[in-house]
Scaffold this motif. Structure first.
Motif, PDB file in Angstrom:
ATOM      1  N   ARG A  79     -30.143   5.757 -14.260  1.00 10.64           N
ATOM      2  CA  ARG A  79     -30.397   4.363 -13.892  1.00 10.64           C
ATOM      3  C   ARG A  79     -29.092   3.784 -13.373  1.00 10.64           C
ATOM      4  O   ARG A  79     -28.011   4.065 -13.896  1.00 10.64           O
ATOM      5  CB  ARG A  79     -30.905   3.531 -15.072  1.00 10.64           C
ATOM      6  CG  ARG A  79     -29.924   3.393 -16.218  1.00 10.64           C
ATOM      7  CD  ARG A  79     -30.419   2.460 -17.300  1.00 10.64           C
ATOM      8  NE  ARG A  79     -30.405   1.072 -16.856  1.00 10.64           N
ATOM      9  CZ  ARG A  79     -29.346   0.258 -17.005  1.00 10.64           C
ATOM     10  NH1 ARG A  79     -28.234   0.713 -17.559  1.00 10.64           N
ATOM     11  NH2 ARG A  79     -29.409  -0.988 -16.603  1.00 10.64           N
ATOM     12  N   SER A  81     -26.528   0.718 -12.761  1.00  9.74           N
ATOM     13  CA  SER A  81     -26.181  -0.512 -13.455  1.00  9.74           C
ATOM     14  C   SER A  81     -25.178  -1.307 -12.622  1.00  9.74           C
ATOM     15  O   SER A  81     -24.150  -0.777 -12.203  1.00  9.74           O
ATOM     16  CB  SER A  81     -25.584  -0.203 -14.834  1.00  9.74           C
ATOM     17  OG  SER A  81     -25.160  -1.388 -15.482  1.00  9.74           O
ATOM     18  N   GLN A  85     -27.010  -5.062 -15.115  1.00 12.05           N
ATOM     19  CA  GLN A  85     -28.381  -5.219 -14.657  1.00 12.05           C
ATOM     20  C   GLN A  85     -28.786  -4.033 -13.779  1.00 12.05           C
ATOM     21  O   GLN A  85     -27.942  -3.417 -13.125  1.00 12.05           O
ATOM     22  CB  GLN A  85     -28.548  -6.515 -13.864  1.00 12.05           C
ATOM     23  CG  GLN A  85     -28.165  -7.773 -14.647  1.00 12.05           C
ATOM     24  CD  GLN A  85     -29.073  -8.015 -15.841  1.00 12.05           C
ATOM     25  OE1 GLN A  85     -30.285  -7.872 -15.734  1.00 12.05           O
ATOM     26  NE2 GLN A  85     -28.483  -8.382 -16.973  1.00 12.05           N
ATOM     27  N   THR A  86     -30.086  -3.729 -13.758  1.00 13.29           N
ATOM     28  CA  THR A  86     -30.607  -2.668 -12.904  1.00 13.29           C
ATOM     29  C   THR A  86     -31.079  -3.275 -11.584  1.00 13.29           C
ATOM     30  O   THR A  86     -32.023  -4.074 -11.577  1.00 13.29           O
ATOM     31  CB  THR A  86     -31.770  -1.927 -13.579  1.00 13.29           C
ATOM     32  OG1 THR A  86     -31.318  -1.370 -14.819  1.00 13.29           O
ATOM     33  CG2 THR A  86     -32.283  -0.795 -12.690  1.00 13.29           C
ATOM     34  N   ARG A 112     -36.552   4.788 -11.743  1.00 12.62           N
ATOM     35  CA  ARG A 112     -35.454   5.669 -12.142  1.00 12.62           C
ATOM     36  C   ARG A 112     -34.946   6.455 -10.938  1.00 12.62           C
ATOM     37  O   ARG A 112     -35.680   6.717 -10.000  1.00 12.62           O
ATOM     38  CB  ARG A 112     -35.896   6.639 -13.235  1.00 12.62           C
ATOM     39  CG  ARG A 112     -36.471   5.990 -14.481  1.00 12.62           C
ATOM     40  CD  ARG A 112     -36.936   7.062 -15.452  1.00 12.62           C
ATOM     41  NE  ARG A 112     -37.634   6.513 -16.603  1.00 12.62           N
ATOM     42  CZ  ARG A 112     -38.934   6.270 -16.656  1.00 12.62           C
ATOM     43  NH1 ARG A 112     -39.695   6.520 -15.586  1.00 12.62           N
ATOM     44  NH2 ARG A 112     -39.493   5.795 -17.742  1.00 12.62           N
ATOM     45  N   THR A 160     -26.634   6.445 -17.423  1.00 18.04           N
ATOM     46  CA  THR A 160     -26.236   5.202 -16.757  1.00 18.04           C
ATOM     47  C   THR A 160     -25.132   5.487 -15.752  1.00 18.04           C
ATOM     48  O   THR A 160     -24.122   6.103 -16.085  1.00 18.04           O
ATOM     49  CB  THR A 160     -25.754   4.156 -17.770  1.00 18.04           C
ATOM     50  OG1 THR A 160     -26.825   3.824 -18.653  1.00 18.04           O
ATOM     51  CG2 THR A 160     -25.277   2.893 -17.067  1.00 18.04           C
ATOM     52  N   SER A 162     -22.740   3.275 -13.371  1.00 19.25           N
ATOM     53  CA  SER A 162     -22.343   1.882 -13.167  1.00 19.25           C
ATOM     54  C   SER A 162     -21.367   1.750 -12.004  1.00 19.25           C
ATOM     55  O   SER A 162     -20.426   2.537 -11.865  1.00 19.25           O
ATOM     56  CB  SER A 162     -21.729   1.306 -14.448  1.00 19.25           C
ATOM     57  OG  SER A 162     -20.708   2.160 -14.942  1.00 19.25           O
TER      58      SER A 162
END
Length: 255
Positions: A79, A81, A85-86, A112, A160, A162
């Motif tokens: 995911r 980030s 937040q996604t 995803r 994650t 980011s």
């Protein structure tokens, strides 16, 4: 449980398969991984059995990779980030790299990111980049990982990734404006922003393709979206210090 081939993979969630591999074709090779010994029976897909569609990301970037150069691949469920937040699918394209070489580009499935990373050396450090399609800028991603043939992340606990040093527009507050109507049939409007603040308008598909771009916005005329096919889209509003996004739905006039 995982089924994969050279470019795609899917995992079993106990009820259905999810991933970028949506069809097993006769004559092609696949690898089946399970936590315990078991048999696997493949049945033909019938209408209504196909789950969430794979959103193939557009090649708005200059990234290219050769899926046949290496003998193995690593599969990642992730995911993205941004400030915790996604972001909506389509805002960013995510690529996997070893050094300066692109080794794979992620595809969105049901929110995803499914990434197949090509390689063969367990000492290779894989890093990631995010390409913001509307702003046409690259950003580094904080996380790295060593290449392996093991699945990284799960449907319930994706890895994650980011984005580094993201600068969001300071003025106006992104929450202080709205777009309307949604669903929209012909004209889309922006409320809460002075037209002089808007430097560009772009409409993106959820796969990141830019299908409309203009350098101005007339609040009286709005944005004509009547030619768009039905579906979900992203409105990217370029300001002096960044881009802000809103999702909208397009429906035909005859519905």
């Amino acid at each position: 449980e995982v089924i994969k081939n050279q470019t795609d993979f899917s995992v079993f969630d106990g009820q259905k398969w999810q991933g970028t591999l949506t069809e097993l074709k006769p004559g092609e090779g696949y690898s089946y991984h399970a936590a315990s010994a078991k048999s696997f029976t493949y049945s033909p897909v019938r209408a209504g059995q196909v789950t969430a569609p794979v959103l193939k990301m557009s090649q708005a970037t200059t990234w290219e990779y050769n899926a046949h150069r290496y003998r193995d691949n690593m599969n990642i469920i992730a995911r993205l980030s941004v400030e915790g937040q996604t972001p909506e699918a389509g805002i960013y394209t995510v690529g996997a790299f070893c050094g300066d070489e692109c080794r794979g580009i992620g595809q969105y499935v049901d929110g995803r990111l499914f990434i197949t990373v090509h390689g063969e050396n367990a000492e290779d450090v894989i890093r990631f980049k995010a390409y913001e399609n509307a702003a046409e800028t690259e950003r580094d991603i904080n996380e790295t990982m060593l290449f392996s043939d093991a699945l990284k992340g799960t449907l319930d606990q994706p890895v994650t990734l980011s984005i580094k040093s993201l600068s969001l527009p300071d003025n106006p507050d992104p929450s202080a404006f709205v777009i309307y109507p949604s669903p929209v049939r012909d004209k889309l409007y922006i409320a809460g922003l002075n037209g002089e603040m808007i430097k560009s308008i772009k409409i993106l598909t959820v796969t990141g393709s830019i299908i409309l771009a203009t350098d101005s916005y007339n609040k009286g005329e709005g944005i004509n979206v009547s030619a768009l096919s039905d579906g979900n889209y992203l409105l990217a509003i370029g300001l002096e210090d960044g881009v802000i996004y809103r999702k909208f739905i397009k429906l035909s006039l005859n519905r």
